[in-house]
Scaffold this active site. Structure first.
Site, PDB file in Angstrom:
ATOM      1  N   THR A  27      -0.939 -10.638  -6.217  1.00  0.00           N
ATOM      2  CA  THR A  27       0.744 -10.247  -6.789  1.00  0.00           C
ATOM      3  C   THR A  27       1.376  -9.219  -6.025  1.00  0.00           C
ATOM      4  O   THR A  27       0.791  -8.448  -5.959  1.00  0.00           O
ATOM      5  CB  THR A  27       0.899 -11.312  -7.833  1.00  0.00           C
ATOM      6  OG1 THR A  27       0.731 -10.195  -9.217  1.00  0.00           O
ATOM      7  CG2 THR A  27       0.162 -12.686  -7.982  1.00  0.00           C
ATOM      8  N   ALA A  56      -2.546  -7.334 -10.084  1.00  0.00           N
ATOM      9  CA  ALA A  56      -0.943  -6.473 -10.176  1.00  0.00           C
ATOM     10  C   ALA A  56      -0.882  -5.495 -10.430  1.00  0.00           C
ATOM     11  O   ALA A  56      -1.512  -4.310 -10.322  1.00  0.00           O
ATOM     12  CB  ALA A  56      -1.291  -7.795 -12.014  1.00  0.00           C
ATOM     13  N   ILE A  82      -6.239  -3.734 -10.856  1.00  0.00           N
ATOM     14  CA  ILE A  82      -4.435  -3.193 -10.690  1.00  0.00           C
ATOM     15  C   ILE A  82      -3.883  -2.207  -9.277  1.00  0.00           C
ATOM     16  O   ILE A  82      -4.412  -1.824  -8.818  1.00  0.00           O
ATOM     17  CB  ILE A  82      -4.818  -1.584 -11.966  1.00  0.00           C
ATOM     18  CG1 ILE A  82      -5.367  -1.969 -13.109  1.00  0.00           C
ATOM     19  CG2 ILE A  82      -3.239  -0.973 -12.040  1.00  0.00           C
ATOM     20  CD1 ILE A  82      -5.271  -0.891 -14.200  1.00  0.00           C
ATOM     21  N   LYS A  83      -2.977  -3.334  -9.185  1.00  0.00           N
ATOM     22  CA  LYS A  83      -2.728  -2.677  -8.095  1.00  0.00           C
ATOM     23  C   LYS A  83      -1.432  -1.190  -7.699  1.00  0.00           C
ATOM     24  O   LYS A  83      -0.731  -0.955  -8.494  1.00  0.00           O
ATOM     25  CB  LYS A  83      -1.478  -3.242  -7.029  1.00  0.00           C
ATOM     26  CG  LYS A  83      -2.059  -4.601  -5.915  1.00  0.00           C
ATOM     27  CD  LYS A  83      -0.772  -5.013  -5.776  1.00  0.00           C
ATOM     28  CE  LYS A  83      -1.460  -5.735  -4.197  1.00  0.00           C
ATOM     29  NZ  LYS A  83      -0.525  -7.134  -3.670  1.00  0.00           N
ATOM     30  N   VAL A  84      -1.587  -0.084  -7.215  1.00  0.00           N
ATOM     31  CA  VAL A  84      -1.170   0.501  -7.286  1.00  0.00           C
ATOM     32  C   VAL A  84      -1.184   1.272  -5.459  1.00  0.00           C
ATOM     33  O   VAL A  84      -1.731   1.278  -4.286  1.00  0.00           O
ATOM     34  CB  VAL A  84      -2.106   2.274  -7.146  1.00  0.00           C
ATOM     35  CG1 VAL A  84      -2.088   1.920  -8.637  1.00  0.00           C
ATOM     36  CG2 VAL A  84      -3.415   2.572  -6.496  1.00  0.00           C
TER      37      VAL A  84
END
Ligand code: E4P
Length: 217
Positions: A27, A56, A82-84
């Site tokens: 997402t 996310a 975890i998307k960075v």
């Protein structure tokens, strides 16, 4: 090659999941906006449905903020990645979060140099955006190929997650190149089943069957 679905539309995920083709979900803030849902609520629903990684995305622009948001997002479920973003601050956050044993997906990658840094920072996934490179007349698939070659040559374990996929051709080419994962909108995954010769052949078979007057059931 694993298939992730690039959407926050729970019904679309459910539909594809029933076919067993969903190895994970990605997402981003735009997809959350499109779904019109609360990020925690919709992400929790997705995580309950799909066993694989569910990305996310953080929205802070400094490393400290991304780390804090990442830790918060990770409380949603055990399968959160975890998307960075692939910024200097994002790489710092990646280093810290991956050091804590969390899955990190470094997103918005547009060069092999960026992908090298993400691998060094301990990313679980690197997300090169194929379609957006193609949009500006650059070669998105070539980037996947370059990253694959570099990671294999130097033994990096970061998974190549081909993103911003726009077509069935992108999917098959990514599989040929050796992308570990491709994340695609539901419509692209559904389009993979379609072929005009399949439709034409089926129409002929059904017409001929009708002429036999037989029934199977
Ligand atoms: C990947 O994680 C992104 O969410 C996505 O693939 C972006 O695709 P787009 O360029 O079609 O927005």
């Amino acid at each position: 090659m694993k298939f992730f679905v690039d959407t926050a539309d729970i019904e679309a995920i459910r539909d594809l999941h029933a076919l067993g083709v969903v190895d994970g979900v990605t997402t981003n803030p735009s997809l959350i906006m499109k779904a019109g849902r609360d990020i925690r609520e919709v992400t929790a629903e997705i995580c309950a449905l799909v066993d694989g990684p569910v990305s996310a995305e953080t929205v802070a622009t400094d490393a400290e903020g991304m780390i804090a948001e990442g830790r918060e997002l990770a409380t949603i479920a055990g399968n959160i990645a975890i998307k960075v973003p692939l910024t200097w601050e994002g790489l710092k956050a990646c280093k810290t979060l991956s050091g804590e044993g969390r899955m990190v997906n470094v997103t918005l990658c547009f060069s092999a140099a960026q992908a090298l840094l993400a691998a060094k920072a301990g990313a679980s996934f690197i997300s090169p955006f194929i379609g957006r490179l193609d949009d500006v007349n650059l070669d998105g698939l070539q980037l996947i190929s370059d990253i694959r070659e570099i990671y294999d040559m130097h033994g990096y374990e970061t998974e190549v997650l081909a993103a911003s996929i726009r077509s069935v051709n992108h999917m098959t080419e990514c599989a040929k190149i050796g992308a570990d994962v491709a994340t695609a909108p539901p419509a692209v995954i559904r389009a993979m089943a379609a072929h005009p010769l399949t439709d034409k052949g089926l129409a002929t078979f059904l017409a001929d069957w009708e002429k036999t007057g037989q029934k199977i059931l």
